[in-house]
Write a protein that holds these residues in place. Structure first.
Motif, PDB file in Angstrom:
ATOM      1  N   GLU A   1       0.830  -1.197   0.000  1.00  0.00           N
ATOM      2  CA  GLU A   1       0.000   0.000   0.000  1.00  0.00           C
ATOM      3  C   GLU A   1       0.867   1.250   0.000  1.00  0.00           C
ATOM      4  O   GLU A   1       1.969   1.272   0.554  1.00  0.00           O
ATOM      5  CB  GLU A   1      -0.925   0.008   1.221  1.00  0.00           C
ATOM      6  N   LEU A   2       0.367   2.288  -0.626  1.00  0.00           N
ATOM      7  CA  LEU A   2       1.052   3.570  -0.646  1.00  0.00           C
ATOM      8  C   LEU A   2       1.153   4.132   0.771  1.00  0.00           C
ATOM      9  O   LEU A   2       0.315   3.843   1.632  1.00  0.00           O
ATOM     10  CB  LEU A   2       0.293   4.559  -1.529  1.00  0.00           C
ATOM     11  N   PHE A   3       2.183   4.943   1.004  1.00  0.00           N
ATOM     12  CA  PHE A   3       2.273   5.631   2.286  1.00  0.00           C
ATOM     13  C   PHE A   3       1.207   6.723   2.301  1.00  0.00           C
ATOM     14  O   PHE A   3       1.249   7.668   1.516  1.00  0.00           O
ATOM     15  CB  PHE A   3       3.660   6.235   2.481  1.00  0.00           C
ATOM     16  N   ASP A   4       0.243   6.580   3.210  1.00  0.00           N
ATOM     17  CA  ASP A   4      -0.958   7.419   3.165  1.00  0.00           C
ATOM     18  C   ASP A   4      -1.532   7.579   4.571  1.00  0.00           C
ATOM     19  O   ASP A   4      -2.631   7.093   4.858  1.00  0.00           O
ATOM     20  CB  ASP A   4      -1.981   6.771   2.224  1.00  0.00           C
TER      21      ASP A   4
ATOM     22  N   ALA B   1      -0.018   3.447  20.026  1.00  0.00           N
ATOM     23  CA  ALA B   1       1.001   3.951  20.957  1.00  0.00           C
ATOM     24  C   ALA B   1       1.429   5.364  20.574  1.00  0.00           C
ATOM     25  O   ALA B   1       1.669   6.212  21.450  1.00  0.00           O
ATOM     26  CB  ALA B   1       2.203   3.013  20.964  1.00  0.00           C
ATOM     27  N   LEU B   2       1.499   5.634  19.269  1.00  0.00           N
ATOM     28  CA  LEU B   2       1.872   6.980  18.825  1.00  0.00           C
ATOM     29  C   LEU B   2       0.765   7.994  19.130  1.00  0.00           C
ATOM     30  O   LEU B   2       1.045   9.154  19.450  1.00  0.00           O
ATOM     31  CB  LEU B   2       2.177   6.963  17.328  1.00  0.00           C
ATOM     32  N   VAL B   3      -0.494   7.564  19.046  1.00  0.00           N
ATOM     33  CA  VAL B   3      -1.609   8.429  19.436  1.00  0.00           C
ATOM     34  C   VAL B   3      -1.510   8.751  20.923  1.00  0.00           C
ATOM     35  O   VAL B   3      -1.645   9.919  21.347  1.00  0.00           O
ATOM     36  CB  VAL B   3      -2.961   7.757  19.118  1.00  0.00           C
TER      37      VAL B   3
ATOM     38  N   SER C   1      -9.364  12.455  14.364  1.00  0.00           N
ATOM     39  CA  SER C   1     -10.658  13.128  14.282  1.00  0.00           C
ATOM     40  C   SER C   1     -11.692  12.090  13.906  1.00  0.00           C
ATOM     41  O   SER C   1     -11.372  11.011  13.418  1.00  0.00           O
ATOM     42  CB  SER C   1     -10.622  14.255  13.238  1.00  0.00           C
ATOM     43  N   GLY C   2     -12.972  12.405  14.127  1.00  0.00           N
ATOM     44  CA  GLY C   2     -14.036  11.457  13.810  1.00  0.00           C
ATOM     45  C   GLY C   2     -14.388  10.620  15.017  1.00  0.00           C
ATOM     46  O   GLY C   2     -13.597  10.456  15.951  1.00  0.00           O
ATOM     47  N   HIS C   3     -15.572  10.070  15.014  1.00  0.00           N
ATOM     48  CA  HIS C   3     -16.065   9.289  16.144  1.00  0.00           C
ATOM     49  C   HIS C   3     -16.255   7.818  15.778  1.00  0.00           C
ATOM     50  O   HIS C   3     -15.614   6.941  16.358  1.00  0.00           O
ATOM     51  CB  HIS C   3     -17.390   9.891  16.647  1.00  0.00           C
ATOM     52  N   GLU C   4     -17.139   7.544  14.802  1.00  0.00           N
ATOM     53  CA  GLU C   4     -17.388   6.153  14.445  1.00  0.00           C
ATOM     54  C   GLU C   4     -16.157   5.507  13.821  1.00  0.00           C
ATOM     55  O   GLU C   4     -15.844   4.348  14.077  1.00  0.00           O
ATOM     56  CB  GLU C   4     -18.575   6.068  13.472  1.00  0.00           C
TER      57      GLU C   4
ATOM     58  N   THR D   1      -9.894   8.872  12.018  1.00  0.00           N
ATOM     59  CA  THR D   1      -8.952   9.156  10.942  1.00  0.00           C
ATOM     60  C   THR D   1      -7.893  10.117  11.464  1.00  0.00           C
ATOM     61  O   THR D   1      -8.103  10.838  12.444  1.00  0.00           O
ATOM     62  CB  THR D   1      -9.653   9.785   9.731  1.00  0.00           C
ATOM     63  N   VAL D   2      -6.748  10.121  10.802  1.00  0.00           N
ATOM     64  CA  VAL D   2      -5.626  10.945  11.239  1.00  0.00           C
ATOM     65  C   VAL D   2      -5.890  12.394  10.869  1.00  0.00           C
ATOM     66  O   VAL D   2      -6.167  12.723   9.706  1.00  0.00           O
ATOM     67  CB  VAL D   2      -4.312  10.448  10.606  1.00  0.00           C
ATOM     68  N   ASP D   3      -5.803  13.246  11.858  1.00  0.00           N
ATOM     69  CA  ASP D   3      -5.966  14.683  11.655  1.00  0.00           C
ATOM     70  C   ASP D   3      -4.596  15.340  11.476  1.00  0.00           C
ATOM     71  O   ASP D   3      -4.361  16.085  10.531  1.00  0.00           O
ATOM     72  CB  ASP D   3      -6.710  15.292  12.837  1.00  0.00           C
ATOM     73  N   ARG D   4      -3.696  15.062  12.408  1.00  0.00           N
ATOM     74  CA  ARG D   4      -2.322  15.576  12.334  1.00  0.00           C
ATOM     75  C   ARG D   4      -1.376  14.472  12.772  1.00  0.00           C
ATOM     76  O   ARG D   4      -1.733  13.593  13.561  1.00  0.00           O
ATOM     77  CB  ARG D   4      -2.141  16.802  13.237  1.00  0.00           C
TER      78      ARG D   4
END
Length: 472
Positions: free
Chosen positions: A119-122, A304-306, A314-317, A320-323
């Motif tokens: 997979e692409l780095f994304d 662990a990074l979070v 961000s997001g609830h259900e 997703t990565v915000d920053r």
């Protein structure tokens, strides 16, 4: 052939004698004909058609120790007995499908061919699960182009990283998005030449990748046979996928994986029969991209990074990565640690401290924190800060789940570890004219396969620097 050379030398000298123009013209015409015959004879000596079948996830000991595992695989065992084989193939890191399939056809490391993962780095999910499908990303010459340059007809069925690949006359690339009905139409759209796949489908059936893996392999098999019978390619590559998927779900050498390989063996036999009818003097090679290891533990490094503030969500259900300042790029048995800012020494130091702390906790199953320098030496992505290499039985999991660790109640399987793990070694079996019967090549480097195949084809792949294998 030395007599042929002496004749050429004689004719050349004869043509230079001070005869009249008519005689010199006649000799020149004769000499041109002789040279054409010589070139044709030389080509016939050096060119052998090659069919290369990749069985994704095939460990060599599935075949070399078939009795030990109770496997009924007569076609693969025949290739083993009638030809040469490697005890193991040391592949490239990470030991995942796309980098290794690209090395199989280029003979160089990921740092040279440019395909670093599946997979692409994304990290922010903008590609929605996009893979390295497109051949424009490949930065090294391929076997298809080399064969094409040698005047040969080339073809490929479902080989990774081949959308719009140059050098492939008849190409059905590996490409998918949602594994639903529209994916078939996309496959027809990206296959070349236009309309070819639809023509083959009239004989082989719909190329529908939403089917189960075993059924899809049957589709690939029928399509490959139709390709052989209608196009007669001199060099054909084929990718069979189901064993990898079954091993991921149930582990290597599980009853499910063994049963799947027995079905694949029957397919290999049918493809080989079709190939022998068209090219009785051809060579058949069976390869794979990586091995497999059983897994009982998942590790969510990005969680662990979070927790440490390197990633915010961000997001609830569905989070997703915000920053992010650091992201763990998953590759099964490894994780490539990527810095948003490669020059951020402070963040790099903090990540190094965190990884050392996790590695000291046996629950995380970390075998090694691979330095940037060592990763680059191995030919991995030059932008990686560190690589987390897990122990067998542990793998990097995708997502940001809590808790960071998950124990499984049954075996799964994975690959993607560094190539130093013997269980990750892949396969090489080859048989045909010019290949010694029962020859054991020992443990080889994957980078030797492409130049060896090029030699069989009578093609040049000068960018592949590893020595050819001695098959005689």
């Amino acid at each position: 052939m030395p007599g042929f050379v002496r004749l050429l030398c004689f004719c050349t000298s004869f043509a230079a004698l001070p005869f009249g123009g008519s005689l010199r013209l006649a000799v020149s015409i004769f000499l041109s004909g002789v040279m054409m015959c010589f070139a044709t004879a030389l080509s016939a000596q050096t060119h052998r058609p090659v069919l290369m079948i990749s069985i994704d996830g095939l460990r060599p000991d599935y075949v070399t120790r078939a009795d030990q595992h109770g496997l009924k695989i007569p076609n693969l065992r025949r290739i083993l007995a009638e030809g040469a084989h490697a005890e193991g193939v040391v592949n490239v890191s990470p030991t995942v499908t796309y980098p290794n399939h690209t090395t199989l056809v280029t003979g160089v490391l990921p740092s040279e061919h440019g395909i670093y993962n599946n997979e692409l780095f994304d990290p922010e999910g903008k590609e929605h699960g996009g893979w390295y499908w497109y051949a424009q990303a490949v930065q090294a010459p391929t076997l298809w182009q080399a064969a094409k340059d040698a005047g040969l007809v080339t073809a490929s069925v479902y080989w990774p990283v081949t959308v719009k690949a140059s050098g492939i006359d008849y190409n059905i690339p590996e490409y998918f998005r949602q594994r639903t009905q529209p994916d078939r139409y996309m496959e027809e759209a990206v296959s070349r030449p236009a309309g070819m796949l639809e023509e083959l489908e009239q004989k082989a059936g719909p190329f529908n990748i939403r089917n189960s893996d075993a059924v899809f392999d049957e589709t690939v098999t029928r399509t490959t046979i139709a390709m052989i019978e209608s196009r007669h390619p001199d060099f054909l590559t084929v990718h069979i996928v189901s064993l990898d998927h079954v091993e991921h779900e149930h582990g290597p050498f599980s009853p499910e994986a063994n049963a799947d390989l027995e079905k694949i063996d029957e397919m290999v036999g049918r493809i080989a029969i079709a190939q022998r009818k068209v090219h009785p003097n051809g060579v058949i090679a069976v390869v794979s991209d990586h091995g497999f290891s059983a897994v009982r533990h998942r590790v969510y490094l990005n969680s662990a990074l979070v927790k440490e503030g390197f990633i915010s969500l961000s997001g609830h259900e569905k989070a997703t990565v915000d920053r992010w300042s650091v992201f763990a790029w998953p590759a099964g048995g490894t994780a490539m640690m990527m810095l948003r800012d490669k020059g951020d020494a402070e963040t790099e130091k903090k990540v190094q401290i965190l990884l050392a702390k996790l590695a000291a906790d046996p629950r995380y199953g970390i075998a090694e924190i691979v330095s940037h320098e060592k990763a680059v030496q191995q030919g991995m992505n030059p932008d990686v800060a560190f690589v987390v290499n897990f122990k067998p039985g542990y793998r990097m999991a995708v997502g940001f789940a809590e808790p960071e660790l998950e124990d499984l109640t049954k075996d799964e399987g994975t690959h993607g570890y560094m190539n130093t793990l013997d269980e990750m070694h892949s396969s090489f079996f080859v048989e045909g004219p010019g290949v010694a019967k029962g020859k054991n090549l020992g443990v080889i480097d994957m980078r030797q396969i492409a130049p060896t195949i090029a030699g069989l084809l009578g093609a040049k792949l000068d960018t592949a620097k590893s020595p050819r294998l001695s098959l005689q």
